[in-house]
Design a protein around this motif. Structure first.
Motif, short mmCIF file in Angstrom:
data_model
loop_
_atom_site.label_atom_id
_atom_site.label_comp_id
_atom_site.label_asym_id
_atom_site.label_seq_id
_atom_site.Cartn_x
_atom_site.Cartn_y
_atom_site.Cartn_z
N GLU A 88 28.10 -18.85 45.34
CA GLU A 88 28.92 -17.75 46.36
C GLU A 88 30.10 -17.51 46.22
N LYS A 89 30.92 -18.15 45.27
CA LYS A 89 32.57 -18.03 45.10
C LYS A 89 32.44 -16.67 44.66
N VAL A 90 33.71 -15.91 45.29
CA VAL A 90 34.03 -14.42 44.55
C VAL A 90 34.43 -14.47 43.22
N ILE A 108 36.74 -17.38 41.64
CA ILE A 108 36.09 -17.74 40.28
C ILE A 108 36.91 -16.57 39.36
N ASN A 109 37.99 -17.11 38.39
CA ASN A 109 38.55 -15.95 37.53
C ASN A 109 37.60 -15.79 36.52
N VAL A 110 37.27 -14.32 36.42
CA VAL A 110 36.51 -14.15 35.39
C VAL A 110 36.89 -14.05 33.92
N ALA A 111 38.24 -14.20 33.69
CA ALA A 111 38.80 -13.53 32.27
C ALA A 111 38.41 -14.90 31.57
N ASP A 112 37.67 -14.47 30.68
CA ASP A 112 37.31 -15.59 29.46
C ASP A 112 38.00 -15.02 28.24
N CYS A 113 39.17 -15.38 28.15
CA CYS A 113 40.09 -14.95 27.15
C CYS A 113 41.04 -16.14 26.97
N VAL A 154 35.95 -8.44 42.85
CA VAL A 154 37.41 -8.19 43.38
C VAL A 154 38.53 -8.07 42.35
N ILE A 155 39.14 -7.25 42.32
CA ILE A 155 40.39 -7.12 41.36
C ILE A 155 41.69 -7.18 42.22
N LEU A 156 42.33 -8.18 41.72
CA LEU A 156 43.76 -8.10 42.36
C LEU A 156 44.94 -7.81 41.21
N THR A 157 45.74 -6.97 41.63
CA THR A 157 46.75 -6.29 40.92
C THR A 157 48.11 -6.60 41.66
N THR A 210 45.82 -13.75 49.46
CA THR A 210 44.91 -13.77 48.52
C THR A 210 43.43 -14.21 48.98
N ALA A 211 43.35 -15.34 50.00
CA ALA A 211 42.16 -15.78 50.74
C ALA A 211 41.57 -14.83 51.65
N LYS A 212 42.31 -13.87 52.27
CA LYS A 212 41.95 -12.91 53.11
C LYS A 212 41.18 -11.85 52.33
N MET A 213 41.84 -11.53 51.31
CA MET A 213 41.27 -10.54 50.45
C MET A 213 40.15 -10.82 49.73
N LEU A 214 39.91 -12.17 49.35
CA LEU A 214 38.73 -12.59 48.80
C LEU A 214 37.56 -13.02 49.79
N TYR A 215 37.81 -13.45 50.77
CA TYR A 215 36.89 -13.91 51.91
C TYR A 215 37.20 -13.44 53.31
N PRO A 216 37.19 -12.32 53.53
CA PRO A 216 37.71 -11.69 54.69
C PRO A 216 36.73 -12.15 56.15
#
Length: 370
Positions: free
Chosen positions: A210-212, A242-247, A270-273, A325-331
């Motif tokens: 359930e993590k974003v 969960i940071n999706v970047a597999d690099c 979600v994309i943060l920039t 960040t918390a507010k953006m990921l899990y409003p």
């Protein structure tokens, strides 16, 4: 005769007992005292830095330079009137900072790809130079080079962990004592603790499924990133994403190059920039239109003024970025978090600036000005 000898022995023992008590008292006083020692000349103090080097510094420090942004921002947050210059300055039409501080000179330093200039820093006549996180080799070697080049100006080493949100308290406390602003340091530690405690208690029980899923888009095209474990993407880890970047993790400056095909395969929710150029174009760019975060309008530009809240520079100010960040990921989970109130408090107490309603809206709703 024996009576006299006995009396002498008793008096001698008493003298020894009193002397030993005095020595013990002095030892205890030294232990209780702060790690600094006032010399006969009351204008200077002997003290260790955070690397264990014994230094002689002015008893009253009124002018400070730090060689990289994390330490400079810490000085600004704790004792702004003692800051003698900036390592860099963001180019905003209106910087959300009092003019007393915007007018300070830019003196450079050692960070990112930047190389400092000793003569420039010496020219502002600081009482001390603070050296912490550096990209100029190993910290101990860098400090020795600094001290040799700065001559009689003491170079105070602090812990490089100031770049990590969850590890900064010892450095904040030390600099608070160094600059005689312990109450302000304690206030910052308490502010940090209240936010981190709320985050931890809220996200610690989120099931993994359930993590974003989050992608950190860097660069004007959004195709550079930093994976989990990087100092540059730490707010995602802290906030239970969960940071999706597999690099690969690129040491130091980070920003690993990836392809749009990889991002499409990771398909973040979600994309943060922190790049306004990417943010301004992502919703109209056909390359990104199939990514869930774009389709669902969940691309978020981190507040930038006067410093980016989530990365570059790292430093103690990122604590407000973790709340954002918390507010953006899990409003929904953080519906009761008063981000506007926290932002006003943070800027007032630690950036020494009173935000107007319009400025607050600009920070928290960058889409309105994009």
């Amino acid at each position: 005769m024996r009576g006299k000898i006995g009396t002498i022995l008793i008096l001698s023992l008493l003298v020894l007992v009193v002397a030993s008590c005095g020595c013990a008292e002095n030892t205890n006083q030294q232990a209780v005292q702060n790690s600094s020692t006032m010399l006969q000349n009351s204008n200077i103090v002997q003290m260790p830095d955070m690397l264990g080097r014994q230094l002689t510094v002015p008893a009253k420090i009124s002018s400070v330079v730090a060689t990289s942004p994390p330490a400079t921002i810490l000085v600004y947050m704790l004792a702004p009137d003692k800051l003698a210059g900036w390592n860099f300055k963001n180019n905003f039409t209106q910087l959300f900072m009092d003019e007393n501080y915007t007018n300070l000179s830019v003196i450079g330093g050692w960070f990112g790809t930047q190389t400092g200039n000793y003569e420039t820093i010496i020219s502002v006549d600081p009482d001390i130079v603070i050296e912490g996180y550096t990209t100029d080799g190993q910290i101990n070697e860098a400090i020795e080079r600094r001290q040799e080049s700065f001559g009689s100006i003491p170079v105070v080493g602090i812990n490089g962990s100031i770049i990590f949100v969850t590890q900064s308290d010892p450095t904040i406390e030390y600099v608070g004592k160094l600059l005689d602003c312990e109450a302000q340091a304690e206030k910052l530690i308490e502010f940090r603790s209240s936010i981190l405690n709320e985050l931890n208690s809220t996200v610690k029980d989120i099931p993994d499924d359930e993590k974003v899923r989050v992608y950190y888009a860097e660069g004007p095209k959004g195709l550079m990133t930093d994976p989990s474990g990087s100092q540059h993407s730490q707010v995602i880890d802290i906030c239970g994403g969960i940071n999706v970047a597999d690099c690969p993790l690129t040491p130091g400056s980070g920003m690993t190059q990836v392809s749009i095909e990889q991002v499409m395969d990771w398909n973040p929710e979600v994309i943060l920039t922190s790049n306004p150029q990417f943010y301004a174009s992502v919703y109209s760019d056909s390359l990104w239109e199939s990514v869930d975060a774009v389709r669902n309008k969940r691309v978020y530009l981190a507040p930038q003024n006067p410093f980016c809240w989530i990365d570059r520079p790292q430093g103690p100010h990122l604590i407000i970025g973790t709340a954002w960040t918390a507010k953006m990921l899990y409003p929904d989970l953080f519906a009761d978090m008063d981000l506007s109130g926290l932002t006003r408090e943070f800027y007032s107490e630690f950036f020494h600036y009173e935000l107007t309603d319009e400025q607050l809206n600009t920070l928290l709703n960058p889409a309105a000005e994009a």
